[in-house]
Design an enzyme around this catalytic site. Structure first.
Site, PDB file in Angstrom:
ATOM      1  N   CYS A   1      37.950  37.800  37.530  1.00  0.00           N
ATOM      2  CA  CYS A   1      37.526  38.278  36.206  1.00  0.00           C
ATOM      3  C   CYS A   1      37.421  39.798  36.187  1.00  0.00           C
ATOM      4  O   CYS A   1      36.445  40.376  36.672  1.00  0.00           O
ATOM      5  CB  CYS A   1      36.191  37.644  35.824  1.00  0.00           C
ATOM      6  SG  CYS A   1      35.597  38.189  34.204  1.00  0.00           S
TER       7      CYS A   1
ATOM      8  N   CYS B   1      34.480  41.211  34.222  1.00  0.00           N
ATOM      9  CA  CYS B   1      33.190  41.096  34.928  1.00  0.00           C
ATOM     10  C   CYS B   1      33.094  42.128  36.056  1.00  0.00           C
ATOM     11  O   CYS B   1      32.063  42.751  36.245  1.00  0.00           O
ATOM     12  CB  CYS B   1      33.011  39.717  35.565  1.00  0.00           C
ATOM     13  SG  CYS B   1      33.586  38.347  34.600  1.00  0.00           S
ATOM     14  N   ASP B   2      34.136  42.260  36.834  1.00  0.00           N
ATOM     15  CA  ASP B   2      34.033  42.980  38.107  1.00  0.00           C
ATOM     16  C   ASP B   2      34.828  44.278  38.194  1.00  0.00           C
ATOM     17  O   ASP B   2      34.691  45.018  39.165  1.00  0.00           O
ATOM     18  CB  ASP B   2      34.466  42.050  39.249  1.00  0.00           C
ATOM     19  CG  ASP B   2      33.551  40.834  39.357  1.00  0.00           C
ATOM     20  OD1 ASP B   2      32.355  40.984  39.053  1.00  0.00           O
ATOM     21  OD2 ASP B   2      34.026  39.749  39.729  1.00  0.00           O
TER      22      ASP B   2
END
Ligand code: NDP
Length: 314
Positions: A139, A142-143
């Site tokens: 992701c 997200c990261d």
């Protein structure tokens, strides 16, 4: 095994990610006494991420697993009956609906909220598993931030990979995009954007052999399937964007889905084709897939279920 129900409940929630717990919080506060089964991965996909910085309300960020403990505690405090167990089969052929738990017992319910999520597809390499959370992620939204100013690679060639490559190109010095064929599946406009971005380099006809690094990712070895040439690229982050699989198998035949298994909901609602069955979170969302959007749709599902049960006089 006969599907004789041993228990009858008002509202059953299947799944324990942000959608499931949010639905439980709202339903419990509305006095619906929801029973929630957590499924195979209590807390859902967020339990395999590290820091979450984009969930509103956590000014200093929060670890994914810790956030899901907060969700669970809040749902329990409101009175939701949270149980460890997996929905293994359903019988939605007539009302009240029936759901089998752990291949052992059946529960009868007046309404169901499906929040079973989706699972990222992985390449299946041992190094990918070993370095998951240590530079390997599924992701970018997200990261990606953790790789600001660094080099990263991304594998995949669909709209998700294209979108994530573009997202990463704004944060990272270089994005190495590994594409297994000589063409991308992504929509034309997305492909054009990728190809016009100077710091995205596409490796056509290329497959990943190994992600390199002991305790954290420091490179990737790929090979060209046409020439056999092997290349090692130094990177700090490796993103897998080869698609997601919605966890909807047990509902097939009862609930309308698209060709890839995402549950169809009536736009602007959480309603499925079956009255009294609602869906929220990633199992019905292939576009946004964020914790906060999943939570929002869990809220919608609880409100839809509450109205439905009220009209049925339950
Ligand atoms: P897709 O299934 O569309 O694409 C998956 C990609 O991963 C393909 O390019 C595929 O290659 C590649 N792939 C699959 N397995 C492997 C493997 N083992 N090794 C290397 N590459 C692999 O998934 P997406 O998540 O990209 O998209 C899902 C759906 O969501 C699509 O309908 C998409 O259009 C939609 N979407 C829409 C967005 C938007 O409108 N903004 C944003 C994101 C997604 P190959 O092509 O060779 O099969």
């Amino acid at each position: 095994m006969s599907n004789e129900a041993t228990e009858k409940v008002e509202l059953l929630i299947i799944g324990s990610g942000p959608a499931g717990y949010t639905a439980a919080i709202y339903a419990a506060r509305a006095g619906l006494k929801p029973v929630l089964y957590q499924g195979i991965q209590p807390g859902g996909q967020l339990t395999i991420t590290t820091e979450v910085e984009n969930y509103p309300g956590y000014a200093d960020g929060v670890q994914g697993p810790e956030m899901m403990v907060h969700f669970e505690k809040q749902a329990a405090r409101m009175g939701a009956d949270i149980r460890y167990g997996l929905a293994t089969k359903v019988d939605f052929s007539q009302q009240p609906y029936k759901v089998e738990i752990d291949e052992e017992s059946w529960i009868e319910t007046n309404a169901v909220i499906i929040c079973t999520g989706a699972s990222a597809k992985w390449l299946g390499l041992p190094s990918e598993q070993r370095l998951n959370g240590f530079g390997v992620s599924a992701c970018a939204v997200c990261d990606g931030f953790f790789f600001k100013g660094k080099e990263v690679a991304i594998v995949g060639a669909g709209d998700t990979a294209a979108e994530e490559a573009l997202y990463l190109s704004k944060l990272c010095t270089n994005v190495h995009m590994i594409v297994r064929r000589d063409a991308m599946r992504a929509s034309k406009v997305m492909q054009e954007r990728v190809l016009a971005t100077p710091n995205i380099k596409v490796y056509w006809n290329s497959e990943t052999d190994e992600i390199l690094g002991e305790n954290k990712t420091n490179g990737v070895r790929i090979h060209n399937t046409k020439t056999g040439e092997k290349t090692e690229v130094p990177i700090s982050g490796f993103f897998v964007a080869i698609g997601h699989q919605p966890n909807s198998d047990i509902f097939k035949g009862f609930i309308d889905m698209d060709e890839t298994g995402y549950i169809n909901t009536i736009p602007g609602t959480s309603k499925t084709n079956l009255e009294g069955v609602f869906a929220a979170g990633d199992v019905q969302d292939k576009t946004y897939r964020q914790a906060v959007t999943a939570a929002g749709s869990g809220c919608m599902a609880a409100l839809d279920a509450e109205r439905y049960l009220a009209t049925k006089g339950h």
